[in-house]
Design a protein around this motif. Structure first.
Motif, PDB file in Angstrom:
ATOM      1  N   LYS A  64       0.833  -1.208   0.000  1.00 15.21           N
ATOM      2  CA  LYS A  64       0.000   0.000   0.000  1.00 15.21           C
ATOM      3  C   LYS A  64       0.867   1.257   0.000  1.00 15.21           C
ATOM      4  CE  LYS A  64      -4.218  -1.800   2.148  1.00 15.21           C
ATOM      5  NZ  LYS A  64      -5.133  -1.707   3.304  1.00 15.21           N
ATOM      6  N   VAL A  65       1.971   1.216   0.748  1.00 17.75           N
ATOM      7  CA  VAL A  65       2.890   2.359   0.756  1.00 17.75           C
ATOM      8  C   VAL A  65       3.485   2.565  -0.640  1.00 17.75           C
ATOM      9  CG1 VAL A  65       5.094   3.220   1.637  1.00 17.75           C
ATOM     10  CG2 VAL A  65       3.446   2.164   3.200  1.00 17.75           C
ATOM     11  N   TYR A  66       3.853   1.451  -1.276  1.00 20.00           N
ATOM     12  CA  TYR A  66       4.394   1.508  -2.640  1.00 20.00           C
ATOM     13  C   TYR A  66       3.377   2.116  -3.603  1.00 20.00           C
ATOM     14  CZ  TYR A  66       5.280  -0.360  -7.325  1.00 20.00           C
ATOM     15  OH  TYR A  66       5.433  -0.500  -8.675  1.00 20.00           O
ATOM     16  N   TYR A  67       2.133   1.649  -3.537  1.00 15.46           N
ATOM     17  CA  TYR A  67       1.099   2.172  -4.419  1.00 15.46           C
ATOM     18  C   TYR A  67       0.804   3.643  -4.125  1.00 15.46           C
ATOM     19  CZ  TYR A  67      -0.045  -2.412  -6.336  1.00 15.46           C
ATOM     20  OH  TYR A  67       0.002  -3.605  -7.002  1.00 15.46           O
ATOM     21  N   LYS A  68       0.875   3.998  -2.847  1.00 14.21           N
ATOM     22  CA  LYS A  68       0.624   5.392  -2.486  1.00 14.21           C
ATOM     23  C   LYS A  68       1.703   6.296  -3.057  1.00 14.21           C
ATOM     24  CE  LYS A  68      -0.293   8.411   1.478  1.00 14.21           C
ATOM     25  NZ  LYS A  68      -0.432   8.482   2.956  1.00 14.21           N
ATOM     26  N   ILE A  69       2.958   5.851  -2.986  1.00 16.69           N
ATOM     27  CA  ILE A  69       4.065   6.659  -3.483  1.00 16.69           C
ATOM     28  C   ILE A  69       3.989   6.824  -4.994  1.00 16.69           C
ATOM     29  CG2 ILE A  69       6.577   6.718  -3.796  1.00 16.69           C
ATOM     30  CD1 ILE A  69       6.828   5.390  -1.057  1.00 16.69           C
ATOM     31  N   LEU A  70       3.663   5.747  -5.699  1.00 14.55           N
ATOM     32  CA  LEU A  70       3.658   5.795  -7.160  1.00 14.55           C
ATOM     33  C   LEU A  70       2.297   6.167  -7.734  1.00 14.55           C
ATOM     34  CD1 LEU A  70       5.921   2.803  -8.231  1.00 14.55           C
ATOM     35  CD2 LEU A  70       6.423   5.228  -8.368  1.00 14.55           C
ATOM     36  N   TYR A  71       1.356   5.257  -7.644  1.00 16.68           N
ATOM     37  CA  TYR A  71       0.073   5.439  -8.336  1.00 16.68           C
ATOM     38  C   TYR A  71      -0.756   6.565  -7.741  1.00 16.68           C
ATOM     39  CZ  TYR A  71       0.926   1.105 -10.875  1.00 16.68           C
ATOM     40  OH  TYR A  71       1.460   0.142 -11.694  1.00 16.68           O
ATOM     41  N   ARG A  72      -0.892   6.606  -6.414  1.00 16.19           N
ATOM     42  CA  ARG A  72      -1.717   7.652  -5.809  1.00 16.19           C
ATOM     43  C   ARG A  72      -1.157   9.035  -6.104  1.00 16.19           C
ATOM     44  NH1 ARG A  72      -6.427   5.081  -5.081  1.00 16.19           N
ATOM     45  NH2 ARG A  72      -6.288   3.343  -3.613  1.00 16.19           N
ATOM     46  N   ARG A  73       0.153   9.136  -6.123  1.00 18.53           N
ATOM     47  CA  ARG A  73       0.782  10.420  -6.425  1.00 18.53           C
ATOM     48  C   ARG A  73       0.452  10.858  -7.841  1.00 18.53           C
ATOM     49  NH1 ARG A  73       5.994  11.587  -8.423  1.00 18.53           N
ATOM     50  NH2 ARG A  73       6.731  13.667  -7.888  1.00 18.53           N
ATOM     51  N   LEU A  74       0.522   9.926  -8.782  1.00 19.27           N
ATOM     52  CA  LEU A  74       0.185  10.242 -10.164  1.00 19.27           C
ATOM     53  C   LEU A  74      -1.295  10.581 -10.316  1.00 19.27           C
ATOM     54  CD1 LEU A  74       2.273   7.464 -11.958  1.00 19.27           C
ATOM     55  CD2 LEU A  74       2.750   9.920 -11.935  1.00 19.27           C
ATOM     56  N   VAL A  75      -2.152   9.837  -9.615  1.00 20.57           N
ATOM     57  CA  VAL A  75      -3.590  10.091  -9.685  1.00 20.57           C
ATOM     58  C   VAL A  75      -3.931  11.464  -9.107  1.00 20.57           C
ATOM     59  CG1 VAL A  75      -5.842   9.375  -8.784  1.00 20.57           C
ATOM     60  CG2 VAL A  75      -4.290   7.673  -9.741  1.00 20.57           C
ATOM     61  N   ARG A  76      -3.242  11.850  -8.041  1.00 21.34           N
ATOM     62  CA  ARG A  76      -3.486  13.185  -7.468  1.00 21.34           C
ATOM     63  C   ARG A  76      -3.151  14.282  -8.478  1.00 21.34           C
ATOM     64  NH1 ARG A  76      -1.553  10.983  -2.527  1.00 21.34           N
ATOM     65  NH2 ARG A  76       0.556  11.730  -2.963  1.00 21.34           N
ATOM     66  N   LYS A  77      -2.086  14.078  -9.240  1.00 20.75           N
ATOM     67  CA  LYS A  77      -1.747  15.061 -10.278  1.00 20.75           C
ATOM     68  C   LYS A  77      -2.822  15.103 -11.362  1.00 20.75           C
ATOM     69  CE  LYS A  77       3.280  15.069  -9.801  1.00 20.75           C
ATOM     70  NZ  LYS A  77       4.584  14.879 -10.498  1.00 20.75           N
ATOM     71  N   LEU A  78      -3.339  13.912 -11.709  1.00 15.97           N
ATOM     72  CA  LEU A  78      -4.442  13.866 -12.675  1.00 15.97           C
ATOM     73  C   LEU A  78      -5.656  14.607 -12.142  1.00 15.97           C
ATOM     74  CD1 LEU A  78      -4.713  10.318 -14.316  1.00 15.97           C
ATOM     75  CD2 LEU A  78      -4.273  12.502 -15.446  1.00 15.97           C
ATOM     76  N   ASP A  79      -5.951  14.432 -10.861  1.00 18.71           N
ATOM     77  CA  ASP A  79      -7.094  15.114 -10.245  1.00 18.71           C
ATOM     78  C   ASP A  79      -6.929  16.630 -10.314  1.00 18.71           C
ATOM     79  OD1 ASP A  79      -8.383  12.758  -9.642  1.00 18.71           O
ATOM     80  OD2 ASP A  79      -7.657  12.653  -7.582  1.00 18.71           O
TER      81      ASP A  79
END
Length: 204
Positions: free
Chosen positions: A176-191
């Motif tokens: 979950k930490v890995y996904y938060k660092i990579l995917y969630r960070r990218l998704v936040r930029k998309l948002d």
């Protein structure tokens, strides 16, 4: 703060800053969104490649696996890779849609779809990890508890369930930490891009 954020800040607040057409801002948001989705696609492909390589190099003892284990393993592997392939295809399709479109409505819809697919992708991977741990635990117990006394069986079941559950919990936490660092960070930029595009369209 990246160049796009700096430009938008001055565009919104500084009357002395050279005027930038809204279409230019939108064009930069299109390129930014395309780049973000491209990276989501690339990372997912790298993960898939590493998973395949790991499956080939991981040593296994075939004597420990029952025929039921082999059947379930094959079925699970096929389903897993088909679903992962589906997500990767959607990430690539989203990237192509954003790269080739000049329609803001299509871009906004693609951003929403990408965010949805990323969330489902993360959930699917976490559920797959939980299933794998549970299945391996059951197989290990079934093979290890043959010809054991009832007392030993109960003790080993409790020990293995507690130990593997804790290990699984820690592993999922790291994932979950890995996904938060990579995917969630990218998704936040998309948002952020989505919100800015909506604001520009509403102000038109």
């Amino acid at each position: 703060m990246d160049g796009l954020d700096l430009l938008k800040q001055h565009w919104n607040k500084d009357n002395n800053f050279p005027k930038v057409d809204k279409e230019q801002i939108k064009s930069m948001l299109y390129k930014s969104s395309s780049s973000i989705v491209k990276w989501i696609f690339i990372i997912s492909v790298i993960e898939l490649a590493l998973g395949i390589v790991w499956a080939f190099i991981l040593p296994t003892d075939e004597r420990m696996h029952s025929s039921i284990y082999n059947v379930v393993y094959i079925v699970f592997s096929v389903v897993f890779y088909v679903v992962i392939g589906y997500f990767i295809y959607n990430f690539f399709a989203s990237y192509r849609n954003i790269k080739n479109t000049t329609n803001t409505k299509i871009l906004l819809e693609t951003i929403l779809n990408t965010r949805k697919h990323v969330n489902h992708y993360i959930q699917f991977n976490i559920y797959s990890i939980i299933f794998t741990f549970a299945f391996v635990t059951i197989e290990m117990m079934a093979m290890d508890l043959i010809d054991k006394t009832a007392g030993n069986i109960i003790f080993q079941i409790i020990f293995m369930v507690v130990f593997i559950s804790l290990f699984c919990w820690l592993f999922i936490l790291l994932v979950k930490v890995y996904y938060k660092i990579l995917y969630r960070r990218l998704v936040r930029k998309l948002d952020k891009n989505y919100e800015e595009l909506v604001r520009i369209e509403e102000g038109s």
